[in-house]
Design an enzyme around this catalytic site. Structure first.
Site, PDB file in Angstrom:
ATOM      1  N   GLY A 199       0.842  -1.189   0.000  1.00 31.36           N
ATOM      2  CA  GLY A 199       0.000   0.000   0.000  1.00 31.36           C
ATOM      3  C   GLY A 199       0.877   1.238   0.000  1.00 31.36           C
ATOM      4  N   GLN A 240       3.512   9.879   0.560  1.00 37.04           N
ATOM      5  CA  GLN A 240       4.789   9.159   0.713  1.00 37.04           C
ATOM      6  C   GLN A 240       5.733   9.406  -0.457  1.00 37.04           C
ATOM      7  OE1 GLN A 240       2.651   5.309   1.956  1.00 37.04           O
ATOM      8  NE2 GLN A 240       4.588   5.199   3.043  1.00 37.04           N
ATOM      9  N   CYS A 271       5.813   0.071   7.308  1.00 38.98           N
ATOM     10  CA  CYS A 271       5.506   1.227   6.473  1.00 38.98           C
ATOM     11  C   CYS A 271       6.722   1.541   5.613  1.00 38.98           C
ATOM     12  CB  CYS A 271       5.173   2.432   7.367  1.00 38.98           C
ATOM     13  SG  CYS A 271       4.768   3.917   6.442  1.00 38.98           S
ATOM     14  N   LEU A 272       6.489   1.821   4.328  1.00 39.88           N
ATOM     15  CA  LEU A 272       7.605   2.120   3.430  1.00 39.88           C
ATOM     16  C   LEU A 272       8.333   3.403   3.839  1.00 39.88           C
ATOM     17  CD1 LEU A 272       5.953   1.166   0.016  1.00 39.88           C
ATOM     18  CD2 LEU A 272       7.621  -0.176   1.327  1.00 39.88           C
ATOM     19  N   HIS A 302      -4.508   2.039   7.518  1.00 37.18           N
ATOM     20  CA  HIS A 302      -3.119   2.519   7.587  1.00 37.18           C
ATOM     21  C   HIS A 302      -2.888   3.619   6.539  1.00 37.18           C
ATOM     22  CE1 HIS A 302       1.411   1.581   7.856  1.00 37.18           C
ATOM     23  NE2 HIS A 302       1.322   2.366   6.793  1.00 37.18           N
ATOM     24  N   GLU A 303      -3.384   3.380   5.315  1.00 34.65           N
ATOM     25  CA  GLU A 303      -3.143   4.355   4.231  1.00 34.65           C
ATOM     26  C   GLU A 303      -3.975   5.624   4.418  1.00 34.65           C
ATOM     27  OE1 GLU A 303      -0.596   3.760   2.617  1.00 34.65           O
ATOM     28  OE2 GLU A 303      -0.451   1.617   3.007  1.00 34.65           O
ATOM     29  N   HIS A 360      -2.303   7.930   6.670  1.00 29.81           N
ATOM     30  CA  HIS A 360      -1.258   8.740   6.014  1.00 29.81           C
ATOM     31  C   HIS A 360      -1.839  10.041   5.468  1.00 29.81           C
ATOM     32  CE1 HIS A 360       2.508   6.545   5.973  1.00 29.81           C
ATOM     33  NE2 HIS A 360       1.938   5.430   5.565  1.00 29.81           N
TER      34      HIS A 360
HETATM   35 NI    NI Z   1       2.689   3.470   5.621  1.00 29.67          NI
END
Ligand code: NI
Length: 200
Positions: free
Chosen positions: A69, A74, A123-124, A165-166, A169
């Site tokens: 995701g 990001q 998380c990236l 989660h997204e 963000h």
């Molecule tokens: Ni994340």
């Protein structure tokens, strides 16, 4: 979201041919302690060709990372846009993985179960850090697709966790915000130090 507990697999959909690949770009993913991660992203007013291009770039960037995701912020684009692929990557008879890319524009949670579930999240933007987070087990999500059409969909399991989660963000919220202050301070310190060393 980062894929947890599984080996990294480089996996790019080439089924659309070279022209499709050529117009997509892998973008840089920003990481902690980048303050942009705390921005509240803006709603998308019109699903233009620029938005579709951004969604393509996000999918390409997400698969390359690899992640399951990605939120636009990001890659430093403060817009309410999320890409996701939580498919289990089952192989077809040719041994090829079948991707299931998804795009959510202006996604919002319109209902959530009282029942909670725990997933180990990553998380990236917080590389190689994983912790268990408790969230509603099921949610109903409303979003626009790439044609600007509104959908409502029930999510459970990994899908429910990932979309929450997204969407977090998009509101400047990170999964580490759900951890104890001790754990959060520790991870913030680690990434702040790493950024300082990298700048030298
Ligand atoms: Ni994340």
């Amino acid at each position: 979201m980062a894929r947890t507990g599984l080996p990294a697999v480089r996996w790019i959909d080439r089924s659309h041919g070279p022209a499709y690949i050529a117009r997509m770009a892998i973008r840089e993913i920003i990481v902690l302690p980048d303050k942009q991660l705390r921005l509240v992203s803006k709603p998308i007013e019109k699903v233009s060709s620029d938005i579709r291009k951004l969604a393509d770039d996000m999918l390409e960037t997400m698969y390359d990372a690899p992640g399951i995701g990605l939120a636009a912020i990001q890659i430093a684009e403060p817009l309410r846009l999320v890409t996701m692929d939580i498919s289990k990557r089952e192989k077809d008879e040719d041994g090829e993985s079948k991707p299931h890319p998804r795009v959510f524009i202006n996604p919002e949670i319109v209902a959530a179960s009282e029942e909670l579930s725990v997933y180990e999240e990553g998380c990236l933007s917080i590389p190689e850090y994983y912790e268990e987070v408790e969230r509603p087990a099921r949610v109903r999500v409303r979003y626009l697709d790439l044609d600007g059409k509104t959908h409502e969909e029930d999510a459970e399991g990994l899908f429910a966790t990932c979309i929450q989660h997204e969407i977090d963000h998009l509101n400047g919220v990170l999964f580490v915000d759900y951890l104890s202050k001790l754990k959060r301070d520790r991870v913030m310190k680690k990434f702040t130090k790493a950024a300082r060393l990298a700048a030298k």
